[in-house]
Design a protein around this motif. Structure first.
Motif, PDB file in Angstrom:
ATOM      1  N   MET A 115      12.227  34.354   0.175  1.00 39.47           N
ATOM      2  CA  MET A 115      11.112  34.814   1.001  1.00 39.47           C
ATOM      3  C   MET A 115      10.058  33.723   1.140  1.00 39.47           C
ATOM      4  SD  MET A 115      10.559  38.720  -0.337  1.00 39.47           S
ATOM      5  CE  MET A 115      11.845  39.968  -0.164  1.00 39.47           C
ATOM      6  N   LYS A 116       9.808  32.987   0.030  1.00 43.66           N
ATOM      7  CA  LYS A 116       8.830  31.908   0.059  1.00 43.66           C
ATOM      8  C   LYS A 116       9.201  30.856   1.079  1.00 43.66           C
ATOM      9  CE  LYS A 116       6.631  28.403  -2.849  1.00 43.66           C
ATOM     10  NZ  LYS A 116       6.575  27.794  -4.198  1.00 43.66           N
ATOM     11  N   ALA A 117      10.492  30.483   1.105  1.00 42.58           N
ATOM     12  CA  ALA A 117      10.944  29.480   2.071  1.00 42.58           C
ATOM     13  C   ALA A 117      10.801  30.002   3.491  1.00 42.58           C
ATOM     14  CB  ALA A 117      12.396  29.105   1.787  1.00 42.58           C
ATOM     15  N   ALA A 118      11.042  31.296   3.705  1.00 41.54           N
ATOM     16  CA  ALA A 118      10.884  31.883   5.037  1.00 41.54           C
ATOM     17  C   ALA A 118       9.423  31.836   5.477  1.00 41.54           C
ATOM     18  CB  ALA A 118      11.396  33.317   5.033  1.00 41.54           C
ATOM     19  N   LEU A 119       8.508  32.187   4.564  1.00 39.04           N
ATOM     20  CA  LEU A 119       7.080  32.145   4.890  1.00 39.04           C
ATOM     21  C   LEU A 119       6.646  30.729   5.250  1.00 39.04           C
ATOM     22  CD1 LEU A 119       5.712  34.513   2.090  1.00 39.04           C
ATOM     23  CD2 LEU A 119       5.844  35.017   4.529  1.00 39.04           C
ATOM     24  N   GLU A 120       7.161  29.729   4.511  1.00 43.60           N
ATOM     25  CA  GLU A 120       6.822  28.332   4.816  1.00 43.60           C
ATOM     26  C   GLU A 120       7.345  27.933   6.181  1.00 43.60           C
ATOM     27  OE1 GLU A 120       8.372  26.043   1.617  1.00 43.60           O
ATOM     28  OE2 GLU A 120       6.794  26.612   0.188  1.00 43.60           O
ATOM     29  N   ALA A 121       8.572  28.379   6.516  1.00 41.15           N
ATOM     30  CA  ALA A 121       9.149  28.049   7.819  1.00 41.15           C
ATOM     31  C   ALA A 121       8.343  28.684   8.949  1.00 41.15           C
ATOM     32  CB  ALA A 121      10.605  28.517   7.882  1.00 41.15           C
TER      33      ALA A 121
END
Length: 221
Positions: A32-38
């Motif tokens: 989820m963290k990587a998705a938020l960053e993207a």
């Protein structure tokens, strides 16, 4: 016997979906963290209920084909996710909002049927495809990181150039101020010398005038 090099474990990708502005957005990411960053989100959309993991086979297939790349479609639509989506064509005023709401409601049933059909006949992504997708995601991450470093370097270069210009201008100001103060001191010293000469001249004249005036007085007697 030499050991075989160990391969870095591949991170499993998941598909996450949210709605931001005029678009629904989806991305294949390992967390989820990587998705938020993207997405460039400044807050946790998952905790707010504005983002979720999706197993919609069409969305999963689209994001896995371009892992790490944010795909979009007009908000509220059920069309395919693409990298370059057009703006919604049904943007309307307040009077049209109830109609847009009813259309969204009418689309919800086919969506549920599609989700049910997807659960009954899931599209399995084989391990090789998942490995390629994860590798592509890591490549996209490296590209974004390189772009961030490039931008940071450019900002640092611009900041250094600006600081150098400020230092040069400040040095010129300090030099001019020192020259002004030196000239002002010279002028003040010259003024003091003139004052002394004027006082001396006035004293000499006072004595001379008194002496001459006394001579005139005696001549008249």
């Amino acid at each position: 016997m030499p050991k075989k090099p160990t391969r870095k474990p591949t991170r499993k990708l998941k598909t996450y979906q949210t709605s931001l502005g005029f678009y629904d957005q989806a991305v294949a990411a390992p967390s989820m963290k990587a998705a938020l960053e993207a997405w460039g989100a400044s807050s946790n959309l998952f905790h707010q209920g504005a983002a979720k993991e999706t197993d919609d086979p069409d969305i999963v297939a689209a994001t896995m084909a371009s892992p790490g790349v944010v795909l979009r479609r007009p908000v509220g639509s059920d069309g395919p996710f693409t990298e370059h989506a057009a703006l919604p064509t049904d943007l309307a005023d307040d009077d049209a909002k109830p109609k847009r709401k009813s259309r969204a409601k009418s689309r919800s049933k086919p969506g549920k049927r599609a989700a049910k059909s997807a659960r009954e006949q899931p599209r399995e992504i084989d391990r090789e495809q998942a490995r390629k997708a994860a590798a592509a995601f890591e490549k996209e991450e490296r590209r974004r990181e390189a772009e961030r470093r490039k931008q940071e370097t450019a900002r640092a270069r611009e900041r250094a150039h600006r600081e150098k210009a400020v230092a040069t201008a400040q040095a010129a100001l300090d030099k001019a101020m020192r020259e002004h103060e030196a000239r002002a001191e010279e002028i003040e010293a010259a003024r003091a010398a003139l004052d002394q000469r004027a006082e001396a001249e006035q004293s000499r004249w006072d004595k001379q005038r008194a002496k001459l005036a006394e001579a005139v007085r005696r001549a008249r007697e």
